[in-house]
Design an enzyme around this catalytic site. Structure first.
Site, PDB file in Angstrom:
ATOM      1  N   ASP A   1       0.839  -1.205   0.000  1.00  0.00           N
ATOM      2  CA  ASP A   1       0.000   0.000   0.000  1.00  0.00           C
ATOM      3  C   ASP A   1       0.869   1.249   0.000  1.00  0.00           C
ATOM      4  O   ASP A   1       1.759   1.391   0.855  1.00  0.00           O
ATOM      5  CB  ASP A   1      -0.884   0.038   1.255  1.00  0.00           C
ATOM      6  CG  ASP A   1      -1.923  -1.074   1.293  1.00  0.00           C
ATOM      7  OD1 ASP A   1      -2.100  -1.769   0.277  1.00  0.00           O
ATOM      8  OD2 ASP A   1      -2.554  -1.232   2.358  1.00  0.00           O
TER       9      ASP A   1
ATOM     10  N   GLY B   1      -3.421  -5.376   1.330  1.00  0.00           N
ATOM     11  CA  GLY B   1      -4.144  -6.443   0.632  1.00  0.00           C
ATOM     12  C   GLY B   1      -5.148  -7.039   1.594  1.00  0.00           C
ATOM     13  O   GLY B   1      -4.809  -7.372   2.737  1.00  0.00           O
ATOM     14  N   LYS B   2      -6.387  -7.177   1.127  1.00  0.00           N
ATOM     15  CA  LYS B   2      -7.436  -7.584   2.062  1.00  0.00           C
ATOM     16  C   LYS B   2      -7.156  -8.953   2.682  1.00  0.00           C
ATOM     17  O   LYS B   2      -7.382  -9.164   3.882  1.00  0.00           O
ATOM     18  CB  LYS B   2      -8.793  -7.553   1.356  1.00  0.00           C
ATOM     19  CG  LYS B   2      -9.177  -6.136   0.934  1.00  0.00           C
ATOM     20  CD  LYS B   2     -10.525  -6.048   0.291  1.00  0.00           C
ATOM     21  CE  LYS B   2     -10.742  -4.677  -0.348  1.00  0.00           C
ATOM     22  NZ  LYS B   2     -10.589  -3.546   0.583  1.00  0.00           N
TER      23      LYS B   2
ATOM     24  N   ALA C   1      -4.143 -10.520   3.066  1.00  0.00           N
ATOM     25  CA  ALA C   1      -3.001 -10.457   3.982  1.00  0.00           C
ATOM     26  C   ALA C   1      -3.383  -9.702   5.252  1.00  0.00           C
ATOM     27  O   ALA C   1      -2.952 -10.069   6.356  1.00  0.00           O
ATOM     28  CB  ALA C   1      -1.822  -9.791   3.286  1.00  0.00           C
TER      29      ALA C   1
ATOM     30  N   ASN D   1     -19.760  -4.995   3.974  1.00  0.00           N
ATOM     31  CA  ASN D   1     -20.015  -3.698   4.599  1.00  0.00           C
ATOM     32  C   ASN D   1     -21.346  -3.174   4.052  1.00  0.00           C
ATOM     33  O   ASN D   1     -22.034  -3.857   3.273  1.00  0.00           O
ATOM     34  CB  ASN D   1     -18.845  -2.721   4.388  1.00  0.00           C
ATOM     35  CG  ASN D   1     -18.655  -2.332   2.931  1.00  0.00           C
ATOM     36  OD1 ASN D   1     -19.542  -2.519   2.097  1.00  0.00           O
ATOM     37  ND2 ASN D   1     -17.498  -1.790   2.609  1.00  0.00           N
TER      38      ASN D   1
ATOM     39  N   THR E   1     -21.212  -4.884   8.341  1.00  0.00           N
ATOM     40  CA  THR E   1     -20.422  -3.915   9.102  1.00  0.00           C
ATOM     41  C   THR E   1     -20.816  -2.510   8.658  1.00  0.00           C
ATOM     42  O   THR E   1     -21.028  -2.248   7.468  1.00  0.00           O
ATOM     43  CB  THR E   1     -18.915  -4.156   8.914  1.00  0.00           C
ATOM     44  OG1 THR E   1     -18.578  -4.083   7.534  1.00  0.00           O
ATOM     45  CG2 THR E   1     -18.504  -5.508   9.476  1.00  0.00           C
TER      46      THR E   1
ATOM     47  N   ASP F   1     -11.102  -5.430   7.230  1.00  0.00           N
ATOM     48  CA  ASP F   1     -10.264  -6.639   7.218  1.00  0.00           C
ATOM     49  C   ASP F   1      -9.886  -7.036   8.647  1.00  0.00           C
ATOM     50  O   ASP F   1      -9.838  -8.226   8.977  1.00  0.00           O
ATOM     51  CB  ASP F   1      -8.991  -6.390   6.410  1.00  0.00           C
ATOM     52  CG  ASP F   1      -9.282  -5.908   4.995  1.00  0.00           C
ATOM     53  OD1 ASP F   1     -10.333  -6.300   4.446  1.00  0.00           O
ATOM     54  OD2 ASP F   1      -8.471  -5.133   4.466  1.00  0.00           O
TER      55      ASP F   1
ATOM     56  N   GLY G   1      -2.364   3.340   8.348  1.00  0.00           N
ATOM     57  CA  GLY G   1      -2.093   2.133   7.589  1.00  0.00           C
ATOM     58  C   GLY G   1      -3.132   1.044   7.823  1.00  0.00           C
ATOM     59  O   GLY G   1      -4.079   1.204   8.610  1.00  0.00           O
TER      60      GLY G   1
ATOM     61  N   SER H   1      -1.445  -0.909  11.358  1.00  0.00           N
ATOM     62  CA  SER H   1      -2.209  -0.318  12.473  1.00  0.00           C
ATOM     63  C   SER H   1      -2.799  -1.377  13.398  1.00  0.00           C
ATOM     64  O   SER H   1      -3.394  -1.033  14.428  1.00  0.00           O
ATOM     65  CB  SER H   1      -3.360   0.526  11.907  1.00  0.00           C
ATOM     66  OG  SER H   1      -4.363  -0.313  11.330  1.00  0.00           O
TER      67      SER H   1
HETATM   68  O1  RIB Z   1      -9.054  -3.105   2.801  1.00  0.00           O
HETATM   69  C1  RIB Z   1      -7.876  -2.350   2.718  1.00  0.00           C
HETATM   70  C2  RIB Z   1      -6.984  -2.913   1.662  1.00  0.00           C
HETATM   71  O2  RIB Z   1      -7.603  -2.758   0.401  1.00  0.00           O
HETATM   72  C3  RIB Z   1      -5.652  -2.212   1.542  1.00  0.00           C
HETATM   73  O3  RIB Z   1      -4.667  -2.767   2.370  1.00  0.00           O
HETATM   74  C4  RIB Z   1      -5.342  -2.330   0.051  1.00  0.00           C
HETATM   75  O4  RIB Z   1      -4.238  -3.121  -0.239  1.00  0.00           O
HETATM   76  C5  RIB Z   1      -6.608  -2.897  -0.586  1.00  0.00           C
HETATM   77  O5  RIB Z   1      -6.503  -4.234  -0.845  1.00  0.00           O
END
Ligand code: RIB
Length: 322
Positions: A25, A51-52, A54, A196, A232, A264, A299, A303
Site C-alpha cells: 500500500d 491487501g485484504k 493479507a 459492509n 459492518t 479486514d 495504515g 495499524s
Molecule cells: O481493505 C484495505 C486494503 O484494500 C488495503 O490494504 C489495500 O491493499 C486494498 O486491498
C-alpha cells in the site's frame, strides 16, 4: 491465562486459513479527497504491506494460528510482504512469489476524517487460480475456519468454498472489493457472509444506511442460503442476523485517524476468535473492538494491534457480564 494466549494457541489443532490477496500500500494523507480532474496537496506518505487477504491473516494471527495462501511477485515488494507477514506470525508455506508477475499495489488517499479511497493494481493476485487451491486442498481440509474475500479471481473464491463445504470446514466470505456477485451466485457453503453497508446494498438492492435497513438487507441475504450475515457499518457498529433474528451491536468508540483495513481487521479477528472457541457474540465484540483500535493508527495491517496490545486493551472494552 487468556483463552487466546499464544502458548495455548500453539497447542491447538485448529487454524485459520486465509486465501486471498496481498499488496503493498502506498498511502498518502490529504486534508480532503480530490474531485475528478483536481490536484490537492498531500501530507505524509506511508508504504506498508496491505491487501485484504493479507490484512485479514495478520488480524487473525493476533488470536489464532493462521496460514495464508496467496501470490506475490518475485520482486522487492513481494519480499517485503513475505518478511512482514512472517514477522506477524502468519504461516507462509502457501505464499508463492511468481517470477513473471509484479506484486499487487494499492494507492490510497486518506483524508482528515480518516476516510479513504483506494485504487488496486492486482498484479500477482490475479494469478491465484482454482488449481492453486486444489494443490493445497489438505490445508483447506485441516482448517478450523477458512476466510475468503474477492480481491482474487472469483473462480478461486468459488473453488475454495466448494472444497471447504465438502470438508465441512466453516467458511467466511467478505465480498470485498465489490465484484459482480448477486444473491443467486453466492459461492456454496458460506457460513458467514460479512459485507459492509455498500456491499450489502449492492448484493440486495436494498438501502443500508441505518442499522434497521441493514438488518432488512441481512435478512434478505439469509434467504440466499447463508447461515449468518454480519453487515459492518463503520462507526455505527454492525448488524448480525441469523435464523433467530437480527441484532445491532454498536461500535467501540474511538477517534479514527485512518479507517484503511478496518473491515479486514474485523473479519480476521472474528475468524480467530471463532477458531479459538469463542461464542459468536463474544467473537463479534472482540472483532468490533479490534477493528476500532486499528483506526487509531495509520495504515492497514501496520495499524493492527498485536496479541499483547489487544489483550491489554480488551478487558476495559468488553461488555459487562451478567
Ligand atoms: O481493505 C484495505 C486494503 O484494500 C488495503 O490494504 C489495500 O491493499 C486494498 O486491498
Amino acid at each position: 491465562m487468556s483463552a487466546l494466549d499464544p502458548a495455548e494457541r500453539a497447542d491447538r489443532a485448529g487454524y485459520v486459513l486465509v486465501i486471498g490477496s496481498a499488496n503493498v500500500d502506498v498511502s498518502v494523507t490529504t486534508a480532503r479527497l480530490p474531485r475528478p480532474g483536481e490536484t490537492v496537496p498531500g501530507g505524509s506518505v506511508l508504504i506498508s504491506v496491505g491487501g485484504k487477504g493479507a490484512n485479514q491473516a495478520v488480524a487473525a494471527a493476533a488470536g489464532a494460528v493462521t496460514h495464508f495462501l496467496g501470490r506475490v511477485g518475485d520482486d522487492d515488494f513481494g519480499h517485503l510482504v513475505g518478511r512482514t507477514l512472517h514477522a506477524r506470525g502468519v504461516g507462509l508455506d502457501s505464499l508463492v512469489a511468481l517470477p513473471a508477475a509484479a506484486t499487487g499495489v494499492a494507492t490510497i488517499a486518506v483524508d482528515d476524517a480518516g476516510q479513504n479511497c483506494i485504487i488496486v493494481v492486482p498484479g500477482a493476485n490475479a494469478a491465484l487460480e482454482p488449481r492453486d487451491v486444489d494443490a493445497a486442498a489438505d490445508l483447506v481440509r485441516g482448517a478450523a475456519i477458512v476466510v475468503l474475500q474477492c480481491e482474487v479471481p472469483l473462480s478461486t473464491v468459488y473453488r475454495t468454498a466448494e472444497l471447504a463445504r465438502a470438508a465441512c470446514v466453516p467458511c467466511i466470505l467478505n465480498p470485498a472489493p465489490w465484484q459482480d456477485l448477486d444473491l443467486g451466485r453466492l459461492p456454496p457453503g458460506v457460513d458467514y457472509l460479512i459485507p459492509n453497508e455498500t456491499e450489502a446494498a449492492a448484493l440486495t438492492g436494498l438501502p443500508t444506511t441505518t442499522p434497521a435497513e441493514a438488518a432488512r438487507a441481512a435478512q434478505r441475504l439469509l434467504g440466499a442460503g447463508v447461515g449468518c450475515v454480519v453487515v459492518t457499518l463503520g462507526a455505527a457498529g454492525c448488524v448480525v442476523a441469523d435464523a433467530t433474528g437480527a441484532l445491532h451491536l454498536p461500535a467501540y468508540p474511538v477517534t479514527a485517524v485512518d479507517t484503511t483495513g478496518a473491515g479486514d481487521a474485523f473479519v480476521g479477528c472474528f475468524a480467530a476468535a471463532l477458531a479459538a472457541g469463542c461464542p459468536r457474540h463474544e467473537a463479534l465484540h472482540r472483532a468490533g473492538v479490534y477493528a476500532a483500535l486499528s483506526t487509531t493508527r495509520r495504515g492497514a495491517q501496520a495499524s493492527y494491534p498485536t496479541y499483547t496490545e489487544f489483550e491489554a486493551a480488551y478487558p476495559s472494552a468488553a461488555p459487562a457480564s451478567g
